[in-house]
Design a protein around this motif. Structure first.
Motif, PDB file in Angstrom:
ATOM      1  N   LEU A  82       0.834  -1.209   0.000  1.00  0.00           N
ATOM      2  CA  LEU A  82       0.000   0.000   0.000  1.00  0.00           C
ATOM      3  C   LEU A  82       0.866   1.254   0.000  1.00  0.00           C
ATOM      4  O   LEU A  82       0.611   2.196  -0.745  1.00  0.00           O
ATOM      5  N   CYS A  83       1.867   1.263   0.894  1.00  0.00           N
ATOM      6  CA  CYS A  83       2.689   2.461   1.047  1.00  0.00           C
ATOM      7  C   CYS A  83       4.084   2.054   1.517  1.00  0.00           C
ATOM      8  O   CYS A  83       4.327   1.945   2.729  1.00  0.00           O
ATOM      9  N   SER A 107      -9.201  -6.107  13.152  1.00  0.00           N
ATOM     10  CA  SER A 107      -9.022  -4.768  13.727  1.00  0.00           C
ATOM     11  C   SER A 107      -8.093  -3.928  12.865  1.00  0.00           C
ATOM     12  O   SER A 107      -8.323  -2.729  12.675  1.00  0.00           O
ATOM     13  N   ALA A 108      -7.041  -4.540  12.302  1.00  0.00           N
ATOM     14  CA  ALA A 108      -6.143  -3.809  11.416  1.00  0.00           C
ATOM     15  C   ALA A 108      -6.887  -3.347  10.164  1.00  0.00           C
ATOM     16  O   ALA A 108      -6.725  -2.200   9.719  1.00  0.00           O
ATOM     17  N   LEU A 109      -7.700  -4.232   9.613  1.00  0.00           N
ATOM     18  CA  LEU A 109      -8.474  -3.878   8.419  1.00  0.00           C
ATOM     19  C   LEU A 109      -9.440  -2.736   8.721  1.00  0.00           C
ATOM     20  O   LEU A 109      -9.518  -1.750   7.977  1.00  0.00           O
ATOM     21  N   LEU A 110     -10.174  -2.841   9.817  1.00  0.00           N
ATOM     22  CA  LEU A 110     -11.141  -1.793  10.175  1.00  0.00           C
ATOM     23  C   LEU A 110     -10.447  -0.464  10.443  1.00  0.00           C
ATOM     24  O   LEU A 110     -10.932   0.593  10.024  1.00  0.00           O
ATOM     25  N   ALA A 111      -9.328  -0.500  11.134  1.00  0.00           N
ATOM     26  CA  ALA A 111      -8.597   0.740  11.420  1.00  0.00           C
ATOM     27  C   ALA A 111      -8.067   1.362  10.132  1.00  0.00           C
ATOM     28  O   ALA A 111      -8.148   2.584   9.943  1.00  0.00           O
ATOM     29  N   GLY A 112      -7.528   0.544   9.249  1.00  0.00           N
ATOM     30  CA  GLY A 112      -7.033   1.057   7.975  1.00  0.00           C
ATOM     31  C   GLY A 112      -8.141   1.670   7.138  1.00  0.00           C
ATOM     32  O   GLY A 112      -7.973   2.751   6.559  1.00  0.00           O
ATOM     33  N   VAL A 113      -9.273   0.992   7.082  1.00  0.00           N
ATOM     34  CA  VAL A 113     -10.418   1.528   6.335  1.00  0.00           C
ATOM     35  C   VAL A 113     -10.891   2.835   6.967  1.00  0.00           C
ATOM     36  O   VAL A 113     -11.181   3.808   6.257  1.00  0.00           O
ATOM     37  N   ALA A 114     -10.938   2.886   8.287  1.00  0.00           N
ATOM     38  CA  ALA A 114     -11.358   4.112   8.974  1.00  0.00           C
ATOM     39  C   ALA A 114     -10.415   5.267   8.625  1.00  0.00           C
ATOM     40  O   ALA A 114     -10.870   6.381   8.342  1.00  0.00           O
ATOM     41  N   ALA A 115      -9.119   5.003   8.628  1.00  0.00           N
ATOM     42  CA  ALA A 115      -8.148   6.053   8.295  1.00  0.00           C
ATOM     43  C   ALA A 115      -8.316   6.537   6.862  1.00  0.00           C
ATOM     44  O   ALA A 115      -8.072   7.704   6.558  1.00  0.00           O
ATOM     45  N   ALA A 116      -8.734   5.651   5.980  1.00  0.00           N
ATOM     46  CA  ALA A 116      -8.932   6.022   4.579  1.00  0.00           C
ATOM     47  C   ALA A 116     -10.247   6.763   4.363  1.00  0.00           C
ATOM     48  O   ALA A 116     -10.333   7.660   3.523  1.00  0.00           O
ATOM     49  N   VAL A 155      -0.922   6.940   6.510  1.00  0.00           N
ATOM     50  CA  VAL A 155      -1.764   6.948   7.709  1.00  0.00           C
ATOM     51  C   VAL A 155      -2.584   5.660   7.799  1.00  0.00           C
ATOM     52  O   VAL A 155      -2.775   5.122   8.895  1.00  0.00           O
ATOM     53  N   VAL A 156      -3.041   5.159   6.677  1.00  0.00           N
ATOM     54  CA  VAL A 156      -3.749   3.875   6.666  1.00  0.00           C
ATOM     55  C   VAL A 156      -2.842   2.797   7.255  1.00  0.00           C
ATOM     56  O   VAL A 156      -3.247   2.010   8.121  1.00  0.00           O
ATOM     57  N   ASP A 157      -1.601   2.756   6.793  1.00  0.00           N
ATOM     58  CA  ASP A 157      -0.634   1.787   7.331  1.00  0.00           C
ATOM     59  C   ASP A 157      -0.415   2.003   8.823  1.00  0.00           C
ATOM     60  O   ASP A 157      -0.390   1.051   9.602  1.00  0.00           O
ATOM     61  N   LEU A 158      -0.227   3.246   9.211  1.00  0.00           N
ATOM     62  CA  LEU A 158       0.009   3.566  10.618  1.00  0.00           C
ATOM     63  C   LEU A 158      -1.149   3.098  11.495  1.00  0.00           C
ATOM     64  O   LEU A 158      -0.947   2.469  12.536  1.00  0.00           O
ATOM     65  N   TRP A 159      -2.357   3.382  11.080  1.00  0.00           N
ATOM     66  CA  TRP A 159      -3.527   2.971  11.854  1.00  0.00           C
ATOM     67  C   TRP A 159      -3.665   1.444  11.882  1.00  0.00           C
ATOM     68  O   TRP A 159      -3.992   0.875  12.914  1.00  0.00           O
TER      69      TRP A 159
END
Length: 179
Positions: A28-29, A100-109, A141-145
C-alpha cells in the motif's frame, strides 16, 4: 513437549501474521517502511521489507507471550490446557488482529471523506518534512492505523488469551472436585 509446541506455534504463527500483514501494508505504502522506520533493510522492495519487518517487529513480542501462554496452559497440576486448545486461541487472536487492522485502515482512509483529519497537524507536518509525497500521505496513515490497531489488539488480546487459559484450568479443576 506440549509447552514447547505452544511456544513455537505462537512464535511462528505471529511471525507469519506479521509477514502477511506487512505484505499488505508495504504494498500500500512502501514509504511507511522506508521513511517511517529506521533503515534496517537496505531495500525499497515492498516484498522484502514486509518479510524483514514482519519478522523483526513480531518475534520479540510473540516469544514472551508464547512463553506466558505455555506456562498458563501447562504449569502445575492437572487439568492442563492442551496444545490444540492453545492453538485455537492463538488463531482466533490473529483473526481478531487482522480484522481490527483492516477496520482501522479503512477508517483512516474513509475519515477524510467526511471532513475528519485522522492525522494531527504535527504528524502531517512531519510527513511533508520527511519527504512522503502528498499523494501517499493518506496511505501512510492507513498503514500507521492498521499497524497500531494490530499491535494494540495483539497485546490486549494476548492478555485475554492468558486469562481465558487460566480460567479454563480453574473451571476444569473445580469440576473435578465438585461431586
Amino acid at each position: 513437549m506440549e509447552g514447547v509446541k505452544i511456544v513455537l506455534f505462537s512464535l511462528l504463527a505471529a511471525i507469519a501474521y506479521g509477514i502477511l500483514h506487512d505484505q499488505v501494508t508495504a504494498h500500500l505504502c512502501v514509504e511507511y517502511f522506508t521513511i517511517g522506520h529506521p533503515l534496517v533493510f537496505p531495500t525499497k522492495s515492498p516484498f522484502l521489507l514486509a518479510i524483514g519487518w514482519g519478522v523483526l517487529a513480531t518475534w520479540w513480542l510473540a516469544l514472551p507471550l508464547g512463553l506466558l501462554l505455555a506456562l498458563a496452559a501447562r504449569l502445575g497440576s492437572e487439568p492442563r490446557v492442551a496444545f490444540g486448545e492453545a492453538r485455537s486461541l492463538v488463531l482466533m487472536l490473529l483473526a481478531v488482529m487482522a480484522c481490527s487492522a483492516l477496520l482501522a485502515g479503512v477508517a483512516a482512509a474513509v475519515l477524510p471523506l467526511f471532513g475528519v483529519n485522522p492525522v494531527p497537524l504535527a504528524e502531517a507536518f512531519w510527513m511533508s518534512e520527511a519527504g512522503i509525497p502528498a499523494k501517499k500521505q493518506t496511505l501512510f496513515v492507513v498503514d500507521l492505523w492498521a499497524h497500531s490497531a494490530s499491535y494494540l489488539t495483539g497485546v490486549v488480546g494476548a492478555l485475554v488469551v492468558l486469562v481465558l487459559t487460566i480460567r479454563r484450568r480453574i473451571v476444569r479443576r473445580r469440576a473435578l472436585v465438585t461431586p
